[in-house]
Design an enzyme around this catalytic site. Structure first.
Site, PDB file in Angstrom:
ATOM      1  N   HIS A   1     -29.292  20.849 -42.609  1.00 44.01           N
ATOM      2  CA  HIS A   1     -30.055  21.615 -43.059  1.00 44.01           C
ATOM      3  C   HIS A   1     -31.354  21.711 -43.760  1.00 44.01           C
ATOM      4  O   HIS A   1     -32.135  20.286 -43.335  1.00 44.01           O
ATOM      5  CB  HIS A   1     -29.304  22.530 -43.995  1.00 44.01           C
ATOM      6  CG  HIS A   1     -28.326  21.783 -45.109  1.00 44.01           C
ATOM      7  ND1 HIS A   1     -27.414  20.719 -45.258  1.00 44.01           N
ATOM      8  CD2 HIS A   1     -29.718  21.494 -46.309  1.00 44.01           C
ATOM      9  CE1 HIS A   1     -27.286  20.634 -46.365  1.00 44.01           C
ATOM     10  NE2 HIS A   1     -28.337  20.439 -47.401  1.00 44.01           N
TER      11      HIS A   1
ATOM     12  N   CYS B   1     -33.860  62.250 -30.434  1.00 46.72           N
ATOM     13  CA  CYS B   1     -34.023  62.620 -28.911  1.00 46.72           C
ATOM     14  C   CYS B   1     -35.270  63.505 -28.436  1.00 46.72           C
ATOM     15  O   CYS B   1     -36.299  63.529 -29.422  1.00 46.72           O
ATOM     16  CB  CYS B   1     -33.210  63.829 -28.424  1.00 46.72           C
ATOM     17  SG  CYS B   1     -33.137  65.776 -29.191  1.00 46.72           S
TER      18      CYS B   1
END
Length: 648
Positions: free
Chosen positions: A67, A174
């Protein structure tokens, strides 16, 4: 933070070979780099090797978890690899490693790498689970095994997360921002409750953003659903699973979207790069992308058209035609006030349309370029007019503005590609210098060149529409009216509607009237059916059907969607015929309308308002009568079922 939130399919490799520890770490760093989680590959690789010098991350039993934590890590991430033949890793037990997880953590106080390390270690203590990962045949199986193990091992934690926040968030939007937006939100939230998931949906409609998602809610959420037919800014969802779909899917397929959002195999982690257009290219087809960009422009244009159009129409109502017919609308002070204010709003229409189409394509840098292109289209400027002040300019109108929007957007994308060579230290000058200066210059050159050709086309179209009379005019009204009921808010509906709003800029007010008349028919026909033919609908649907009176008179076509979904052939065909009748009659009576929305609430500004109302009512009744004749009574269906059972 769950492991499956950090690990995507692209960050997994199952059949890796490596001859040494250094080689496998380099391959893992390459894999991490592909995810976009790190900004400086070499620096991150150096940190990972530095960490190995402090002590091996080969924890034993064939597992390694290297890591690195650094400022070069943009967001937390994981990469995983299976090395079937194993690789020497200086492990604590001296055994080769065949399962490796690489962790990338940003340099913050959260210590994400420690949390992930802890979760991985806990899961990998189960050697049976570890062996299943090594033996996984596909990446999907690999991710599914982790997801299943994590849910079982940390079941209480998942429950606590669900109880303390929304599991799924979403946005619906929309083109008109009225009906579909809210219907999709309600459908997703209700289906979420039914499936046992807490769902919150932000609506981006004409009235603004409602139910806004907070940073804390986004941080806690497992997944995001975007059900929209316009472009939505996704930057705040970086690092989350994001499902993108049409707004209609939010209404009709909420369960499918929710399940996809929670499935790591179907929905990868979203990484924002600042270029949404490029990211979506692989998701949508060309037609879908063009439609979405166009609707983004239309959505932002509508308030200017509605406000300006109605105010101009009011000026005609308040004026005295006999004073000066040539100056109608400006003959009295009060009329002149309304027409002037409305005219200011109306004049912005083409610029707004072009600007927001370009912004949809190229993000914020496209706005100014498209806006200027729209202004040039509106003015009709040509090369010859720059040197000849006596030349009469002809606007290229709605068509010119459309072209300016799309060309402007792609001009900015071109500039973005051309100037990729600039170092990151100069990244800041692109949006404030290169894109606006270069973009506006290029769109100016292009529009000045094409304006004469587009103006000719625009003039020809207007002359053709103006010359239409009799059967041709009625036929056009029937076609446009019928299109409004073909898909009740879908592409056909929006195509007719966009054509109508575009023709407002050209003074073709009869077309908009026919379009709105056709769009009001479907919900009104459903309401009439429920009132006069109640046996044609199930009892549970009748009350909601009656609400379509309000929907229809408000020009919200989508009110008929639930009924069309239940019986598409009978409902849609009937409504198409009724809408075509209304559109044709509106044209026949010469009805005009300057507002692209409002239903009966704008009736006072409709030309030949009484006959317009007759057109709408007749078309709605025709559609309702066809449905009544075509649909069978609900009780007849029930009796038939009973008779069948009795015979059996």
């Amino acid at each position: 933070m769950r492991i499956t939130d950090l690990l995507s399919r692209d960050a997994v490799e199952l059949n890796v070979s490596a001859g040494s520890k250094n080689e496998i770490i380099q391959k893992m760093v390459d894999l991490m780099d592909k995810t976009g989680n790190i900004s400086d590959k070499k620096e991150y690789e150096r940190l990972v090797f530095e960490r190995e010098k402090e002590g091996t991350t080969g924890v034993g039993e064939g597992i390694a978890i290297p890591h690195g934590k650094s400022d070069c890590v943009k967001r937390p991430g994981l990469a995983a690899a299976v090395v079937p033949n194993g690789v020497e890793f200086d492990s604590l037990d001296g055994k080769p490693v065949n399962l490796i997880f690489l962790i990338a953590a940003p340099n913050t106080k959260d210590n994400v790498h420690l949390d992930v390390l802890s979760r991985l270690s806990t899961l990998l203590m189960d050697l049976d689970f570890k062996n299943k990962l090594v033996q996984a045949k596909t990446k999907e199986e690999f991710l599914r095994l982790i997801d299943k193990a994590e849910k079982e091992k940390f079941a209480n934690e998942v429950k606590e997360e669900t109880e303390s926040g929304y599991e799924i968030l979403g946005i619906t939007a929309c083109p008109t921002g009225i009906a579909h937006t809210y219907m999709a939100a309600e459908s997703l939230e209700n289906k979420g409750k039914e499936l046992g998931h807490l769902v919150k949906i932000e609506t981006q409609g004409q009235s603004g953003v409602k139910n806004r998602l907070t940073k804390e809610e986004i941080r806690r959420a497992k997944a995001i659903i975007i059900a929209a037919d316009v472009n939505v800014d996704l930057s705040r969802f970086d690092g989350k699973r994001v499902v993108r779909a049409k707004v209609a899917d939010g209404i009709h397929k909420p369960e499918e979207l929710i399940k996809a959002a929670l499935d790591p195999e179907k929905t990868p982690i979203y990484h924002h790069t600042g270029n949404q257009e490029v990211e979506e290219n692989g998701k949508d087809g060309l037609g879908s992308r063009v439609y979405k960009h166009l609707m983004s422009g239309v959505t932002h244009m509508l308030p200017f058209v509605v406000g300006g159009g109605i105010l101009i129409a009011i000026s005609f109502l308040l004026d005295d035609y006999s004073i000066n017919p040539a100056n109608f609308g400006m003959n009295t002070p009060i009329a002149a006030f309304f027409k002037t204010i409305g005219g200011f709003a109306f004049d912005f229409m083409l610029c707004i349309l072009a600007g927001y189409i370009a912004m949809s394509i190229a993000d914020r840098p496209g706005l100014a370029v498209g806006f200027v292109g729209g202004a040039i289209a509106k003015a009709g400027t040509t090369f010859s007019s720059l040197t000849n002040s006596d030349e009469v300019l002809v606007s290229s109108g709605f068509i010119g503005a459309l072209l300016a929007g799309f060309i402007g957007g792609f001009v900015v994308l071109l500039l973005r590609r051309l100037f990729r060579f600039l170092p990151k230290s100069l990244e800041g000058i692109k949006p404030i210098l290169i894109y606006p200066v270069g973009g506006i210059l290029l769109i100016g050159l292009i529009m000045v060149f094409i304006n004469p050709f587009v103006a000719t086309i625009n003039t020809g179209l207007n002359n053709f529409l103006s010359s239409m009379s009799g059967a041709n005019k009625i036929l056009l009204g029937a076609i446009l009216g019928g299109m409004m009921s073909v898909d009740l808010g879908g592409p056909f509906n929006k195509a007719a509607y966009t054509f109508g709003t575009g023709m407002l800029a050209e003074g073709q007010y009869e077309i908009m009237a026919a379009v709105m008349a056709g769009g009001m028919v479907a919900p009104l026909a459903i309401a009439i059916l429920a009132t006069f033919f109640p046996k044609k609908l199930p009892k549970k649907d009748r009350q909601s059907a009656l609400l379509n009176y309000v929907m229809g008179f408000s020009f919200i076509t989508e009110g008929a969607i639930p009924f069309a979904s239940a019986d598409p052939l009978r409902v849609l065909v009937s409504c198409i015929i009724g809408s075509a009748v209304s559109g044709a009659m509106s044209m026949l009576f010469g009805c005009t309308l300057m507002a692209p929305h409002g239903g009966i609430f704008v009736l006072p500004v409709v030309g030949n308002a009484a006959l317009y109302l007759v057109s709408i009512v007749v078309g709605s009744v025709v559609a309702a009568l066809i449905m009544a004749a075509w649909k069978k009574n609900v009780w007849e269906n029930s009796d038939k079922k009973k008779n069948v059972k009795a015979k059996a």
